[in-house]
Write a protein that holds these residues in place. Structure first.
Motif, PDB file in Angstrom:
ATOM      1  N   VAL B  30       0.969  -1.077  -0.059  1.00 22.99           N
ATOM      2  CA  VAL B  30      -0.041  -0.179   0.040  1.00 22.99           C
ATOM      3  C   VAL B  30       0.990   1.281   0.162  1.00 22.99           C
ATOM      4  O   VAL B  30       1.773   1.387   0.884  1.00 22.99           O
ATOM      5  CB  VAL B  30      -1.046   0.024   1.164  1.00 22.99           C
ATOM      6  N   ASP B  58      -3.725  11.169  11.561  1.00 23.56           N
ATOM      7  CA  ASP B  58      -5.078  10.656  11.080  1.00 23.56           C
ATOM      8  C   ASP B  58      -5.654  11.897  10.312  1.00 23.56           C
ATOM      9  O   ASP B  58      -6.411  11.313   9.360  1.00 23.56           O
ATOM     10  CB  ASP B  58      -5.832  10.548  12.487  1.00 23.56           C
ATOM     11  N   GLN B 121      -8.120  14.738  51.016  1.00 26.86           N
ATOM     12  CA  GLN B 121      -6.677  14.150  51.250  1.00 26.86           C
ATOM     13  C   GLN B 121      -6.175  13.100  50.230  1.00 26.86           C
ATOM     14  O   GLN B 121      -4.850  12.671  49.977  1.00 26.86           O
ATOM     15  CB  GLN B 121      -6.350  13.671  52.564  1.00 26.86           C
ATOM     16  N   GLY B 122      -7.326  13.046  49.382  1.00 36.31           N
ATOM     17  CA  GLY B 122      -7.098  11.804  48.366  1.00 36.31           C
ATOM     18  C   GLY B 122      -5.881  12.327  47.134  1.00 36.31           C
ATOM     19  O   GLY B 122      -5.086  13.104  47.415  1.00 36.31           O
ATOM     20  N   ARG B 123      -5.975  11.587  46.278  1.00 35.45           N
ATOM     21  CA  ARG B 123      -5.305  11.813  45.091  1.00 35.45           C
ATOM     22  C   ARG B 123      -5.455  13.080  44.375  1.00 35.45           C
ATOM     23  O   ARG B 123      -6.527  13.510  44.309  1.00 35.45           O
ATOM     24  CB  ARG B 123      -5.383  10.633  43.845  1.00 35.45           C
ATOM     25  N   LYS B 127      -9.999  14.773  38.389  1.00 37.33           N
ATOM     26  CA  LYS B 127     -10.881  13.871  38.103  1.00 37.33           C
ATOM     27  C   LYS B 127     -11.247  12.789  39.399  1.00 37.33           C
ATOM     28  O   LYS B 127     -12.243  12.220  39.605  1.00 37.33           O
ATOM     29  CB  LYS B 127      -9.764  12.831  37.122  1.00 37.33           C
ATOM     30  N   ALA B 128     -10.095  12.409  40.233  1.00 39.57           N
ATOM     31  CA  ALA B 128     -10.169  11.894  41.507  1.00 39.57           C
ATOM     32  C   ALA B 128     -11.172  12.429  42.428  1.00 39.57           C
ATOM     33  O   ALA B 128     -12.042  11.852  42.906  1.00 39.57           O
ATOM     34  CB  ALA B 128      -8.883  11.515  41.862  1.00 39.57           C
ATOM     35  N   LEU B 131     -14.865  12.180  41.654  1.00 45.59           N
ATOM     36  CA  LEU B 131     -15.400  10.760  42.052  1.00 45.59           C
ATOM     37  C   LEU B 131     -15.811  10.820  43.326  1.00 45.59           C
ATOM     38  O   LEU B 131     -16.358   9.909  43.884  1.00 45.59           O
ATOM     39  CB  LEU B 131     -14.692   9.779  41.437  1.00 45.59           C
ATOM     40  N   ALA B 289       3.499   8.134  30.003  1.00 50.17           N
ATOM     41  CA  ALA B 289       2.259   7.486  29.906  1.00 50.17           C
ATOM     42  C   ALA B 289       2.404   6.141  29.438  1.00 50.17           C
ATOM     43  O   ALA B 289       1.926   5.190  29.882  1.00 50.17           O
ATOM     44  CB  ALA B 289       1.213   8.321  29.309  1.00 50.17           C
ATOM     45  N   ARG B 290       3.331   6.062  28.581  1.00 51.75           N
ATOM     46  CA  ARG B 290       3.409   4.658  27.723  1.00 51.75           C
ATOM     47  C   ARG B 290       4.037   3.575  28.635  1.00 51.75           C
ATOM     48  O   ARG B 290       3.908   2.185  28.473  1.00 51.75           O
ATOM     49  CB  ARG B 290       4.375   4.991  26.447  1.00 51.75           C
ATOM     50  N   GLN B 291       5.103   4.032  29.427  1.00 51.94           N
ATOM     51  CA  GLN B 291       5.528   3.021  30.369  1.00 51.94           C
ATOM     52  C   GLN B 291       4.366   2.445  31.164  1.00 51.94           C
ATOM     53  O   GLN B 291       3.680   2.735  31.596  1.00 51.94           O
ATOM     54  CB  GLN B 291       6.670   3.547  31.115  1.00 51.94           C
ATOM     55  N   VAL B 292       4.819   0.891  31.278  1.00 51.16           N
ATOM     56  CA  VAL B 292       3.614   0.147  32.297  1.00 51.16           C
ATOM     57  C   VAL B 292       3.761   0.474  33.578  1.00 51.16           C
ATOM     58  O   VAL B 292       4.930   0.535  34.192  1.00 51.16           O
ATOM     59  CB  VAL B 292       4.115  -1.362  32.010  1.00 51.16           C
TER      60      VAL B 292
END
Lengths: 197, 292
Positions: B30, B58, B121-123, B127-128, B131, B289-292
């Motif tokens: 291709v 893209d 006191q959380g994360r 976003k966290a 929740l 971010a890509r690292q496990v």
């Protein structure tokens, strides 16, 4: 029919490749961060597992066994699977671009995945017939999908929680994986109970 | 003989597989679209997704494959006019001018205006925190102040000031990453000629808002009555401006009893140089971010 059901469901639940046989741990930990990629990867794995089994079975029975060189199984199978997946990728890219877009990224990842090699070799050890092998491979792939989807859900919960510094990142994920694996032990015996011997 | 057969077999298989793959690659190749490659080179490469595609590559592919030119060439807001013009010339379509957008902040609840309902006191991310019940603010729709939008901005355009995210209008390119990140949906992408902004998204009734926030919109509808262009309406207990009708007359801002309708000063010169993304940082963030 009963035997078929036992083969299929024991491949999915009791002998789950990821959580019970511990094959394919790398994608299990690497690609389970997001639900979308987990599903994409798993579909590619199901596809390749069934295809790889369909190709390696005749080679095993028609070539390796008559020539009495069964010990070459691993090396020959890796060669076949790697070449096969590359060929499938090229073909998909040319003729089914839509499918290539959704599976494409994951196909090269699983060329030499141990879960794919494992399913081809373990089937032979179980002395399954051709059709039974295909069914078992399909079940193994679905089990992989189940494990990845379940675990990606858990990982999203992990991401949004506060862990002690020592457990942050991979350690927390590994502990969660071991607990999920433990829970799958609960399935042993269930299938025999359901479909009977 | 016991050596020749296995060695020969594996070699033959390897050669066969290699041969098949080579032939397959030749016959089923291709071609990488030349137009797509050129367009990709012209795009800024921030992969922000402002164009509505998954990334610059893209978008470039979509443009190149689209022979009827249904995909517009001016969708890249961060790139602005310069990129739109270059892409149009590569594709051979008429230059339409980029639709410049900016982000606006629809909360004014800094620490001196409103307070926290909990000692969280959380994360430490919005976003966290969202929740956890409904976020730490006394107002459900208050800026949570952990700076998820600050972290996601590739243009260094958002700063936290006294617990409130403040957008630098001159650095903002309107890519919309922050708008998609904010769990309270406080950031909106609007045309960059916008000068009037309602700094509140409160859904509480006016009485409650007055108790918990000294600047919040109390839904008194004075702005609605004062507007001559039918451009501002009270929806869900706060004023919302329809930017297709707003003429920047700033009358509503003058009438507002709480002063929650803000007015930006007029731009000194229209030709502001478009800022470049802080690419090094974005690449680093992606790599980690890509690292496990």
């Amino acid at each position: 029919m009963q035997e078929m059901m036992i083969i299929l469901f024991s491949a999915i639940l009791v002998n789950n490749f990821v959580l019970v046989k511990f094959l394919g741990i790398c994608p299990f930990l690497g690609v389970s961060k997001k639900m979308d990629s987990a599903v994409g990867m798993s579909l590619a794995v199901i596809f390749v597992m069934v295809l790889a089994k369909a190709v390696t079975y005749p080679i095993q029975t028609g070539l390796l066994v008559p020539l009495q060189i069964g010990y070459l199984q691993t090396i020959v199978f890796i060669l076949i699977i790697a070449a096969l997946v590359q060929l499938v990728e090229i073909t998909l890219k040319r003729y089914v671009p839509a499918l290539h877009q959704s599976l494409g990224v994951y196909l090269p990842l699983i060329t030499t995945n141990c879960a794919v090699l494992g399913v081809t070799i373990l089937n032979i050890d179980e002395k399954y017939t051709f059709f039974q092998s295909l069914l078992n491979s399909f079940g193994a792939g679905v089990g992989f999908l189940l494990a990845l989807v379940l675990f990606s859900g858990i990982r999203q919960r992990i991401e949004n929680n506060d862990f002690p510094a020592a457990f942050k990142g991979v350690p927390a994920v590994l502990i969660a994986a071991s607990i999920v694996s433990l829970s799958f032990m609960g399935f042993s015996g269930v299938i025999d109970g359901l479909f009977g011997h | 003989m016991q050596y020749i057969i296995p060695v020969g077999l594996v070699t033959a298989m390897g050669l066969l597989a290699g041969g098949i793959l080579t032939i397959a690659d030749k016959f089923m190749a291709v071609k990488m679209d030349e137009t797509a490659a050129k367009v990709l080179a012209a795009l800024p490469g921030a992969n922000c997704g402002a164009c509505g595609f998954a990334g610059c590559a893209d978008y470039a592919n979509a443009l190149a494959q689209d022979e009827e030119h249904a995909v517009k060439a001016n969708l890249c807001t961060p790139g602005g006019d310069a990129v739109a013009m270059e892409v149009s010339s590569i594709l051979g379509v008429e230059f339409e001018g980029s639709s410049s957008m900016i982000a606006i902040m629809k909360c004014s609840g800094s620490r001196d205006k409103t307070s926290y309902a909990m000692d969280y006191q959380g994360r430490q991310t919005c976003k966290a925190n969202k929740l956890f019940f409904r976020g730490r603010g006394t107002c459900e729709k208050a800026c949570l102040g952990f700076g998820d939008c600050v972290n996601v901005c590739a243009y260094d355009a958002i700063k936290l000031e006294n617990g409130l995210a403040v957008i630098n209008k001159y650095k903002c390119v309107g890519c919309g990453l922050c708008a998609r990140t904010c769990p309270n949906a406080l950031i909106e992408i609007v045309p960059d000629k916008t000068r009037v902004v309602v700094g509140c998204s409160s859904v509480d009734p006016g009485k409650v808002t007055r108790e918990i926030c000294s600047i919040g919109c109390i839904a008194c509808k004075i702005c609605e009555k004062s507007c001559k262009f039918d451009a501002i309406h009270v929806v869900d207990n706060h004023a919302v401006i329809d930017y297709t009708k707003c003429t920047n007359c700033t009358l509503c801002a003058k009438k507002c009893p709480t002063g929650v309708i803000h007015v930006f000063p007029k731009l000194a010169g229209a030709a502001q140089p478009k800022p470049q993304p802080v690419l090094a940082e974005t690449a680093q963030a992606e790599a980690s971010a890509r690292q496990v």
